[in-house]
Design a protein around this motif. Structure first.
Motif, PDB file in Angstrom:
ATOM      1  N   THR A   1      -9.207   7.232  12.544  1.00 36.89           N
ATOM      2  CA  THR A   1      -9.329   8.435  13.830  1.00 36.89           C
ATOM      3  C   THR A   1      -8.665   9.526  12.953  1.00 36.89           C
ATOM      4  OG1 THR A   1      -6.983   7.550  14.261  1.00 36.89           O
ATOM      5  CG2 THR A   1      -8.820   6.788  15.358  1.00 36.89           C
ATOM      6  N   VAL A   2      -9.106  10.766  13.698  1.00 41.54           N
ATOM      7  CA  VAL A   2      -8.402  11.891  13.196  1.00 41.54           C
ATOM      8  C   VAL A   2      -7.863  12.207  14.483  1.00 41.54           C
ATOM      9  CG1 VAL A   2      -8.917  14.432  12.771  1.00 41.54           C
ATOM     10  CG2 VAL A   2     -10.155  12.572  11.575  1.00 41.54           C
ATOM     11  N   GLN A   3      -6.256  12.847  14.573  1.00 38.51           N
ATOM     12  CA  GLN A   3      -5.581  12.902  15.610  1.00 38.51           C
ATOM     13  C   GLN A   3      -4.443  14.054  15.202  1.00 38.51           C
ATOM     14  OE1 GLN A   3      -4.900   8.815  16.620  1.00 38.51           O
ATOM     15  NE2 GLN A   3      -2.787   9.140  16.290  1.00 38.51           N
ATOM     16  N   TRP A   4      -3.918  14.614  16.114  1.00 37.98           N
ATOM     17  CA  TRP A   4      -2.883  15.641  15.906  1.00 37.98           C
ATOM     18  C   TRP A   4      -1.540  14.762  15.256  1.00 37.98           C
ATOM     19  CZ3 TRP A   4      -2.552  20.635  15.250  1.00 37.98           C
ATOM     20  CH2 TRP A   4      -1.235  21.256  15.231  1.00 37.98           C
ATOM     21  N   PHE A   5      -0.852  15.414  14.218  1.00 42.82           N
ATOM     22  CA  PHE A   5       0.275  14.613  13.829  1.00 42.82           C
ATOM     23  C   PHE A   5       1.360  15.897  13.826  1.00 42.82           C
ATOM     24  CE2 PHE A   5       3.104  13.856  10.197  1.00 42.82           C
ATOM     25  CZ  PHE A   5       3.592  12.359  10.459  1.00 42.82           C
ATOM     26  N   ALA A   6       2.160  15.794  14.987  1.00 48.89           N
ATOM     27  CA  ALA A   6       2.993  16.821  15.378  1.00 48.89           C
ATOM     28  C   ALA A   6       4.184  17.264  14.345  1.00 48.89           C
ATOM     29  CB  ALA A   6       3.667  16.382  16.752  1.00 48.89           C
ATOM     30  N   HIS A   7       4.392  16.273  13.729  1.00 49.65           N
ATOM     31  CA  HIS A   7       5.530  16.385  12.469  1.00 49.65           C
ATOM     32  C   HIS A   7       5.160  17.625  11.395  1.00 49.65           C
ATOM     33  CE1 HIS A   7       9.109  15.985  10.202  1.00 49.65           C
ATOM     34  NE2 HIS A   7       8.550  15.595   9.220  1.00 49.65           N
ATOM     35  N   TRP A   8       3.829  17.475  11.357  1.00 50.62           N
ATOM     36  CA  TRP A   8       3.258  18.584  10.210  1.00 50.62           C
ATOM     37  C   TRP A   8       2.539  19.731  11.008  1.00 50.62           C
ATOM     38  CZ3 TRP A   8       0.712  14.326   6.622  1.00 50.62           C
ATOM     39  CH2 TRP A   8       1.451  13.662   5.871  1.00 50.62           C
ATOM     40  N   ARG A   9       2.181  19.538  12.194  1.00 47.10           N
ATOM     41  CA  ARG A   9       1.525  20.565  12.822  1.00 47.10           C
ATOM     42  C   ARG A   9       0.214  20.832  12.671  1.00 47.10           C
ATOM     43  NH1 ARG A   9       3.255  22.062  17.110  1.00 47.10           N
ATOM     44  NH2 ARG A   9       2.415  24.304  16.895  1.00 47.10           N
ATOM     45  N   THR A  10      -0.517  19.488  12.554  1.00 47.58           N
ATOM     46  CA  THR A  10      -2.044  19.742  11.798  1.00 47.58           C
ATOM     47  C   THR A  10      -2.695  18.368  12.510  1.00 47.58           C
ATOM     48  OG1 THR A  10      -3.209  19.900   9.981  1.00 47.58           O
ATOM     49  CG2 THR A  10      -1.336  18.747   9.694  1.00 47.58           C
ATOM     50  N   TYR A  11      -3.977  18.207  12.310  1.00 49.33           N
ATOM     51  CA  TYR A  11      -4.686  17.116  12.464  1.00 49.33           C
ATOM     52  C   TYR A  11      -4.593  16.375  11.378  1.00 49.33           C
ATOM     53  CZ  TYR A  11      -6.615  18.482  16.966  1.00 49.33           C
ATOM     54  OH  TYR A  11      -6.715  18.557  18.355  1.00 49.33           O
ATOM     55  N   ALA A  12      -4.587  15.102  11.524  1.00 50.57           N
ATOM     56  CA  ALA A  12      -4.334  14.213  10.153  1.00 50.57           C
ATOM     57  C   ALA A  12      -5.276  12.956  10.252  1.00 50.57           C
ATOM     58  CB  ALA A  12      -2.984  13.563   9.945  1.00 50.57           C
ATOM     59  N   PHE A  13      -5.859  12.173   9.101  1.00 47.21           N
ATOM     60  CA  PHE A  13      -6.602  11.158   9.348  1.00 47.21           C
ATOM     61  C   PHE A  13      -5.834   9.951   9.158  1.00 47.21           C
ATOM     62  CE2 PHE A  13      -9.609   8.350   6.784  1.00 47.21           C
ATOM     63  CZ  PHE A  13     -10.435   7.813   7.709  1.00 47.21           C
TER      64      PHE A  13
END
Length: 109
Positions: free
Chosen positions: A55-67
């Motif tokens: 999945t691709v979803q938001w990763f809040a800690h890095w303030r970006t989408y992540a795989f």
């Protein structure tokens, strides 16, 4: 397969559910996060849509989408470039929408 700027050539498909296509992978919108602020996307191989890659979803800690890959999946450089380009596109879109919202709110207040 990449464009002049080194980004993968992603193509929006004309389907009932939003889908993007890379050289070897498909991205399909599956919904919104619990907060409703970010999108959730599934990643499939282009030629075998029954194998779920992640999945691709938001990763809040890095303030970006992540795989978020499924275990025991393997990727080569073209697939990774497509995934990277997709993440960059989603992140830019999200941050632009967030900035527009902040601007509108500041003008109202």
């Amino acid at each position: 397969r990449s464009s002049k700027d080194g980004m993968s050539d992603l193509k929006l498909l004309n389907t009932s559910v939003p889908k993007w296509e890379g050289a070897y992978v498909l991205f399909e919108l599956i919904g919104l996060s619990d907060s409703g602020k970010t999108e959730l996307w599934t990643v499939f191989p282009k030629y075998n849509s029954t194998n779920y890659l992640g999945t691709v979803q938001w990763f809040a800690h890095w303030r970006t989408y992540a795989f978020y890959p499924n275990p025991e999946t393997v990727y080569e450089e073209v697939c990774l470039a497509d995934i990277s380009a997709f993440i960059k596109m989603l992140t830019r879109k999200h941050k632009a929408q967030h900035q527009i919202s902040k601007t509108i709110v500041s003008k109202i207040v």
